[in-house]
Design an enzyme around this catalytic site. Structure first.
Site, PDB file in Angstrom:
ATOM      1  N   HIS A   1      11.624  44.131 -36.990  1.00 46.72           N
ATOM      2  CA  HIS A   1      10.864  45.286 -37.467  1.00 46.72           C
ATOM      3  C   HIS A   1       9.417  44.838 -37.665  1.00 46.72           C
ATOM      4  O   HIS A   1       9.147  43.651 -37.939  1.00 46.72           O
ATOM      5  CB  HIS A   1      11.422  45.785 -38.793  1.00 46.72           C
ATOM      6  CG  HIS A   1      12.778  46.403 -38.691  1.00 46.72           C
ATOM      7  ND1 HIS A   1      13.332  47.128 -39.717  1.00 46.72           N
ATOM      8  CD2 HIS A   1      13.699  46.400 -37.692  1.00 46.72           C
ATOM      9  CE1 HIS A   1      14.532  47.552 -39.360  1.00 46.72           C
ATOM     10  NE2 HIS A   1      14.770  47.118 -38.129  1.00 46.72           N
TER      11      HIS A   1
ATOM     12  N   GLU B   1       7.400  45.125 -40.101  1.00 41.36           N
ATOM     13  CA  GLU B   1       7.161  44.482 -41.394  1.00 41.36           C
ATOM     14  C   GLU B   1       7.616  43.024 -41.390  1.00 41.36           C
ATOM     15  O   GLU B   1       6.919  42.143 -41.895  1.00 41.36           O
ATOM     16  CB  GLU B   1       7.904  45.215 -42.522  1.00 41.36           C
ATOM     17  CG  GLU B   1       7.546  46.659 -42.680  1.00 41.36           C
ATOM     18  CD  GLU B   1       8.504  47.589 -41.956  1.00 41.36           C
ATOM     19  OE1 GLU B   1       8.762  47.399 -40.737  1.00 41.36           O
ATOM     20  OE2 GLU B   1       9.015  48.516 -42.606  1.00 41.36           O
TER      21      GLU B   1
ATOM     22  N   CYS C   1      12.662  49.887 -44.518  1.00 41.14           N
ATOM     23  CA  CYS C   1      14.115  49.944 -44.670  1.00 41.14           C
ATOM     24  C   CYS C   1      14.524  48.962 -45.776  1.00 41.14           C
ATOM     25  O   CYS C   1      13.703  48.172 -46.250  1.00 41.14           O
ATOM     26  CB  CYS C   1      14.792  49.594 -43.344  1.00 41.14           C
ATOM     27  SG  CYS C   1      14.702  47.837 -42.917  1.00 41.14           S
TER      28      CYS C   1
ATOM     29  N   CYS D   1      13.629  45.269 -44.956  1.00 40.52           N
ATOM     30  CA  CYS D   1      12.202  44.981 -45.056  1.00 40.52           C
ATOM     31  C   CYS D   1      11.723  45.043 -46.502  1.00 40.52           C
ATOM     32  O   CYS D   1      10.893  44.235 -46.918  1.00 40.52           O
ATOM     33  CB  CYS D   1      11.416  45.941 -44.174  1.00 40.52           C
ATOM     34  SG  CYS D   1      11.724  45.689 -42.404  1.00 40.52           S
TER      35      CYS D   1
END
Length: 150
Positions: free
Chosen positions: A54, A56, A84, A87
């Protein structure tokens, strides 16, 4: 209307680039307290065949590498979508000072939705949270991306 900081504009550029590669359009940027950009990335889950890639996670890894530290207490994270749970937990572990995000994610979010990681008593670090910066733009980018995939 909330003003969108320059770092969030960079995050949107990363999200748009991710969409152009066929990735879910999420972008992230980490800055030092001075505003200097340490890392920027868009989602790379498909490109890296890695469910943890992701935006992040990628910028946290790069900022830690650049600073030679597992913690980022004087850093701010700008991301186009509510992080999410994975993260959000990484944000806590990295001790990021401030989290800025654009759109809420009612399905997969981990900050205001779902498990609300930072509200848990077991969460050791809670960043300052600023949301809604460019929310309509982020939501539109996501809607267009998924509409075109159907």
């Amino acid at each position: 209307m909330k003003l969108v900081p320059e770092a969030m504009e960079l995050a949107f550029a990363e999200a748009e680039a991710a969409a152009a590669r066929g990735e879910v359009p999420v972008g992230a940027v980490i800055t030092e307290a001075s505003g200097a950009v340490l890392a920027r990335a868009g989602n790379q889950v498909l490109a890296l065949s890695d469910p943890t890639a992701h935006a992040e996670m990628l910028v946290i890894r790069e900022a830690c590498r650049r600073l030679g530290s597992e913690r980022l207490p004087n850093c701010d994270l700008f991301v186009t979508l509510e992080p999410c749970p994975m993260c959000a937990q990484a944000i806590s572990f990295a001790r990021i000072r401030r989290l800025y995000f654009a759109a809420d994610d009612p399905k997969m979010g981990g900050v205001h939705h779902g498990p609300r990681i930072f509200a848990q008593p077991t969460c050791h670090h809670r960043p300052e949270i600023y949301d809604g910066l460019g929310a309509e733009r982020a939501a539109q980018l996501l809607k267009e991306f998924f509409k075109n995939r159907r």
